[in-house]
Design a protein around this motif. Structure first.
Motif, PDB file in Angstrom:
ATOM      1  N   PHE A  35     -20.712 -14.678  17.667  1.00  0.00           N
ATOM      2  CA  PHE A  35     -21.452 -14.423  17.022  1.00  0.00           C
ATOM      3  C   PHE A  35     -21.406 -13.744  15.659  1.00  0.00           C
ATOM      4  N   GLU A  36     -20.826 -12.476  15.841  1.00  0.00           N
ATOM      5  CA  GLU A  36     -20.302 -11.636  14.874  1.00  0.00           C
ATOM      6  C   GLU A  36     -19.177 -12.425  13.691  1.00  0.00           C
ATOM      7  N   GLY A  37     -18.531 -13.284  14.566  1.00  0.00           N
ATOM      8  CA  GLY A  37     -17.846 -14.066  13.787  1.00  0.00           C
ATOM      9  C   GLY A  37     -18.117 -15.095  12.825  1.00  0.00           C
ATOM     10  N   ILE A  79     -20.063 -16.579   6.687  1.00  0.00           N
ATOM     11  CA  ILE A  79     -21.060 -16.306   6.103  1.00  0.00           C
ATOM     12  C   ILE A  79     -21.303 -15.443   4.792  1.00  0.00           C
ATOM     13  N   ILE A  80     -21.072 -13.966   5.495  1.00  0.00           N
ATOM     14  CA  ILE A  80     -21.530 -12.422   3.931  1.00  0.00           C
ATOM     15  C   ILE A  80     -20.596 -12.639   3.832  1.00  0.00           C
ATOM     16  N   THR A  81     -18.737 -13.661   4.056  1.00  0.00           N
ATOM     17  CA  THR A  81     -18.327 -13.417   3.740  1.00  0.00           C
ATOM     18  C   THR A  81     -17.896 -14.827   2.140  1.00  0.00           C
ATOM     19  N   GLN A 129     -13.084  -8.963   2.788  1.00  0.00           N
ATOM     20  CA  GLN A 129     -12.472  -8.360   4.984  1.00  0.00           C
ATOM     21  C   GLN A 129     -12.926  -7.567   4.847  1.00  0.00           C
ATOM     22  N   GLN A 130     -12.926  -6.442   4.200  1.00  0.00           N
ATOM     23  CA  GLN A 130     -13.200  -5.612   5.577  1.00  0.00           C
ATOM     24  C   GLN A 130     -14.710  -4.833   4.743  1.00  0.00           C
ATOM     25  N   ARG A 131     -15.291  -5.572   3.813  1.00  0.00           N
ATOM     26  CA  ARG A 131     -15.884  -5.302   3.107  1.00  0.00           C
ATOM     27  C   ARG A 131     -17.216  -5.994   3.822  1.00  0.00           C
ATOM     28  N   ALA A 132     -16.953  -7.265   3.981  1.00  0.00           N
ATOM     29  CA  ALA A 132     -17.562  -8.080   4.883  1.00  0.00           C
ATOM     30  C   ALA A 132     -17.825  -7.497   6.526  1.00  0.00           C
ATOM     31  N   LEU A 133     -16.645  -6.936   6.708  1.00  0.00           N
ATOM     32  CA  LEU A 133     -16.662  -6.984   8.272  1.00  0.00           C
ATOM     33  C   LEU A 133     -17.574  -5.823   8.533  1.00  0.00           C
ATOM     34  N   LEU A 134     -17.269  -4.397   7.129  1.00  0.00           N
ATOM     35  CA  LEU A 134     -18.664  -3.209   7.063  1.00  0.00           C
ATOM     36  C   LEU A 134     -20.314  -3.762   7.653  1.00  0.00           C
ATOM     37  N   PHE A 135     -20.344  -5.246   5.871  1.00  0.00           N
ATOM     38  CA  PHE A 135     -21.789  -5.463   6.207  1.00  0.00           C
ATOM     39  C   PHE A 135     -22.307  -6.045   7.247  1.00  0.00           C
ATOM     40  N   ALA A 167     -25.317  -5.393  10.291  1.00  0.00           N
ATOM     41  CA  ALA A 167     -26.129  -6.010  10.303  1.00  0.00           C
ATOM     42  C   ALA A 167     -26.590  -6.543  12.130  1.00  0.00           C
ATOM     43  N   VAL A 168     -25.630  -6.330  12.352  1.00  0.00           N
ATOM     44  CA  VAL A 168     -25.500  -6.472  13.356  1.00  0.00           C
ATOM     45  C   VAL A 168     -25.530  -4.874  14.701  1.00  0.00           C
TER      46      VAL A 168
END
Length: 212
Positions: A136-138, A143-145, A163-169, A173-174
């Motif tokens: 789900f996180e993936g 979507i955030i990217t 990618q790093q910013r999208a991962l942090l966001f 959120a999770v």
């Protein structure tokens, strides 16, 4: 597949009810007697379905124990989030998307509580459940990217910073989602999960706005 996600029809509601009945049965019996001692035949009897119906819904007893993967809302709603505009409040819009995605889980509160109890006693089950959340996180990160790129087309779609910013966001959120889920499961008040998601994101928003 058509995108009619608004109000599930009778057939879909019956399918959802059967799916929940099977999960409630496997979790209840496992809590009472232990995972190893419960058979598919007993689960089917408890859920008032045939073993064949059980296997139409879940490939194995473990799959029924672990339960459904979290799913995101319909494609048009995901698309609306992605193109919510650089002026849009991304965190609030994501909270709305996730609340909408979890709209049909309100009947699962008892299931969620039983599963949490079993996961505490059976670490391997916890590991399997976490694997579904990683999937789900993936999807959420993808979507955030897409949203970051839509907001700022100059960002390279494969840049490390993006990618790093999208991962942090995504991880923030999770975390808010898990907070909402835990508050919902622990509460004595039967409020919809979607309301807890909205509240957790609002709290997060308020806390991050405050400066020391």
């Amino acid at each position: 597949m058509s995108g009619h996600h608004e109000e599930p029809g009778l057939r879909e509601r019956k399918r959802l009810a059967t799916r929940r009945a099977i999960q409630r049965a496997v979790l209840t019996l496992s809590c009472q007697r232990g995972l190893e001692k419960v058979t598919v035949e007993e689960i089917s009897r408890e859920a008032d379905v045939s073993p064949r119906t059980f296997f139409n819904y879940f490939p194995s007893k473990d799959a029924a124990l672990v339960g459904d993967e979290l799913d995101l809302a319909s494609e048009p709603k995901i698309d609306a989030f992605v193109h919510g505009g650089p002026g849009g409040d991304m965190l609030a819009q994501l909270a709305a998307l996730l609340s909408d995605s979890l709209r049909n889980t309100d009947g699962d509160r008892e299931i969620h509580q039983l599963r949490r109890r079993l996961m505490k006693e059976n670490p391997y089950l916890f590991g399997m459940r976490m694997a579904t959340l990683r999937n789900f996180e993936g999807r959420l990160q993808e979507i955030i990217t897409r949203r970051f790129v839509a907001d700022n087309p100059h960002l390279g779609a494969d840049s490390v910073q993006l990618q790093q910013r999208a991962l942090l966001f995504t991880l923030v959120a999770v975390a808010a989602l898990r907070h909402a889920w835990r508050c919902w499961a622990d509460s004595d008040v039967a409020r919809p999960l979607a309301e807890y998601v909205t509240a957790s994101f609002a709290d997060l928003y308020e806390m991050t706005l405050k400066t020391s």
